[in-house]
Design a protein around this motif. Structure first.
Motif, PDB file in Angstrom:
ATOM      1  N   ASP A 208      40.768  41.008  23.837  1.00 42.36           N
ATOM      2  CA  ASP A 208      40.131  39.892  24.543  1.00 42.36           C
ATOM      3  C   ASP A 208      38.617  40.073  24.498  1.00 42.36           C
ATOM      4  O   ASP A 208      38.095  41.129  24.891  1.00 42.36           O
TER       5      ASP A 208
ATOM      6  N   PHE B  27      34.902  38.364  25.637  1.00 43.42           N
ATOM      7  CA  PHE B  27      34.382  37.495  26.691  1.00 43.42           C
ATOM      8  C   PHE B  27      33.016  36.928  26.323  1.00 43.42           C
ATOM      9  O   PHE B  27      32.232  37.561  25.610  1.00 43.42           O
ATOM     10  N   SER B  28      32.756  35.737  26.838  1.00 42.69           N
ATOM     11  CA  SER B  28      31.464  35.087  26.572  1.00 42.69           C
ATOM     12  C   SER B  28      30.327  35.776  27.323  1.00 42.69           C
ATOM     13  O   SER B  28      29.183  35.725  26.889  1.00 42.69           O
TER      14      SER B  28
ATOM     15  N   GLN C   6      37.906  30.646  32.479  1.00 40.13           N
ATOM     16  CA  GLN C   6      38.309  31.342  33.691  1.00 40.13           C
ATOM     17  C   GLN C   6      37.190  31.352  34.749  1.00 40.13           C
ATOM     18  O   GLN C   6      36.030  31.628  34.439  1.00 40.13           O
TER      19      GLN C   6
ATOM     20  N   LYS D  17      35.140  32.938  37.746  1.00 37.21           N
ATOM     21  CA  LYS D  17      34.796  34.313  38.105  1.00 37.21           C
ATOM     22  C   LYS D  17      35.221  34.610  39.541  1.00 37.21           C
ATOM     23  O   LYS D  17      34.903  33.856  40.460  1.00 37.21           O
TER      24      LYS D  17
ATOM     25  N   PHE E 252      33.616  31.754  32.800  1.00 33.63           N
ATOM     26  CA  PHE E 252      33.364  32.381  31.506  1.00 33.63           C
ATOM     27  C   PHE E 252      34.523  32.029  30.580  1.00 33.63           C
ATOM     28  O   PHE E 252      35.573  31.546  31.017  1.00 33.63           O
TER      29      PHE E 252
ATOM     30  N   MET F 182      37.232  33.437  27.648  1.00 34.54           N
ATOM     31  CA  MET F 182      37.885  34.621  27.091  1.00 34.54           C
ATOM     32  C   MET F 182      38.639  34.204  25.830  1.00 34.54           C
ATOM     33  O   MET F 182      39.425  33.252  25.846  1.00 34.54           O
TER      34      MET F 182
END
Length: 421
Positions: free
Chosen positions: A193, A195-196, A397, A399, A407, A409
């Motif tokens: 995974d 993440f941005s 998603q 936070k 953010f 994923m």
């Protein structure tokens, strides 16, 4: 008065006898070959009853026209009237046991009627007349498999192919039997995974071993998780015991000593086949971290041709209220269940299918928002011995530490399985 009554009864009785006598004299008078062809055309054009009436009428004059009787028996088989078909085939074979096509049709009738032991008996009998005949051996292998003797069926098919290596149906059937006899499976799954922002990549790996038994399948798994500069291992077992036709369960138990996984997890789900190719399920999952989280789930699926649709929901009670998530998934199957393309759309988050987000004192008081999309493609080798799977997903998603901010994923998954005896 009595005399009139007796007279009336006598007249009625005479009329009845006359009618019966005439009806018994009605016999076929045409060309049997022409009528037989007419009956065949009727049968193949969905006019089965008219065809059967014509065939029976021919037999009133030509009872030993075996081709006519065999075709009549075959139409009974098509209609699922296996008892009638069996009677007609028996009539023919008692008078002419040297026509292979009749034996083939009779054996097929027993296979279709789910009478594999009778089919085996017929197969052994006809093989005395036609030793090592490829078509008969193929049917005998089918009977052995239906009698729950797949290894015997494979032995017969290998004998058949040794002398008839180009028999296409037997080649394909051998692969089917090999796949059925491969009761063991090992597999490896890798997921990353990205993440941005905020988080470094997460890594998740699974090594599994599965086995098919007469009670259902079992899968033992070792899960390895690496995130937040920490790593941990979880041990899991999944069971799929069969209860009856169209009725089975899912049972799960797992444990870990790492904070990245629940200390203990367990769950159960009951699946039931429904009319019109639907399937429904109800179950629960329990995850024990520092506190216990109960998750309730249910699904409804629909098979239509090579397409499969399923809708699943997870409901998780908590301090903030009831957290819910739902996923709509679609699969398009190709040659079998190991070869398909699929996609899914979902809303909401559940710790059942997102173990990277642990419920704790901080985030158990809010309900996080999430949207997700995933595509997948699974394919196998020609013999189905090796199976590969790929997935790509995007999750939007919320936070947990900054509600209202999100953010992305991006999930990349590769999987491989090996089937063996």
């Amino acid at each position: 008065m009595i005399s009139k009554t007796v007279t009336s009864i006598t007249i009625l009785f005479a009329f009845f006898c006359f009618f019966q006598g005439n009806s018994q004299e009605i016999k076929f008078k045409g060309d049997p070959d022409v009528s037989f062809e007419t009956a065949r055309n009727l049968a193949f054009n969905k006019q089965r009853k008219q065809a059967q009436d014509t065939l029976m009428f021919i037999l009133t004059k030509y009872p030993n026209y075996h081709d006519v009787r065999a075709f009549l028996a075959t139409t009974y088989s098509w209609d699922g009237d296996y008892k009638k078909a069996r009677s007609e085939f028996k009539y023919i074979l008692e008078r002419d046991s040297n026509t292979k096509s009749t034996w083939v049709a009779a054996i097929n009738n027993e296979l279709w009627s789910n009478s594999p032991f009778v089919a085996l008996e017929l197969s052994n009998e006809v093989l005395k007349k036609f030793p090592n005949d490829a078509e008969i051996l193929y049917l005998k292998a089918n009977a052995e498999e239906n009698a729950n003797h797949p290894q015997e069926a494979l032995n017969i098919i290998e004998l058949l192919l040794a002398k008839n290596p180009e028999f296409k149906k037997a080649i394909d059937y051998k692969e089917t039997l090999l796949q059925k006899l491969r009761k063991n499976i090992i597999g490896f799954r890798s997921e990353v995974d990205v993440f941005s922002d905020v988080f470094d990549p997460f890594e998740y790996y699974t090594l599994k071993y599965g086995r098919q038994t007469k009670y259902g399948s079992m899968i033992a798994k070792i899960n390895y998780d690496r995130r937040f500069n920490d790593s941990g291992i979880q041990y899991e077992i999944d069971l799929y015991p069969r209860i009856s036709n169209g009725f089975y369960t899912y049972l799960n138990f797992g444990f870990a000593s790492s904070d990245l996984f629940p200390n203990i997890r367990y769950g159960a789900e009951l699946y039931k086949s429904l009319p019109k190719s639907f399937e429904a399920s109800l179950g629960f999952r329990t995850l024990k971290f520092s506190t216990v989280t109960n998750i309730y789930t249910g699904s409804i699926g629909w098979y239509t041709g090579n397409d499969y649709w399923t809708l699943r929901t997870y409901l998780t009670p908590g301090d903030a209220g009831l957290s819910s998530s739902g996923t709509l998934a679609y699969r398009k199957y190709r040659k079998d269940a190991n070869n398909f393309i699929g996609c899914s759309l979902g809303l909401g988050i559940s710790p059942e299918n997102n173990q990277f987000f642990i419920l704790n004192e901080t985030n158990s008081t809010i309900i996080l928002k999430s949207q997700k999309f995933r595509v997948e493609y699974d394919f196998s080798s020609k013999s189905n011995k090796h199976i590969w799977g790929t997935q790509f997903g995007i999750i939007h998603q919320e936070k947990s530490f900054k509600p209202g901010e999100y953010f992305f994923m991006y999930t990349f998954t590769l999987a491989w399985e090996l089937n063996f005896k």
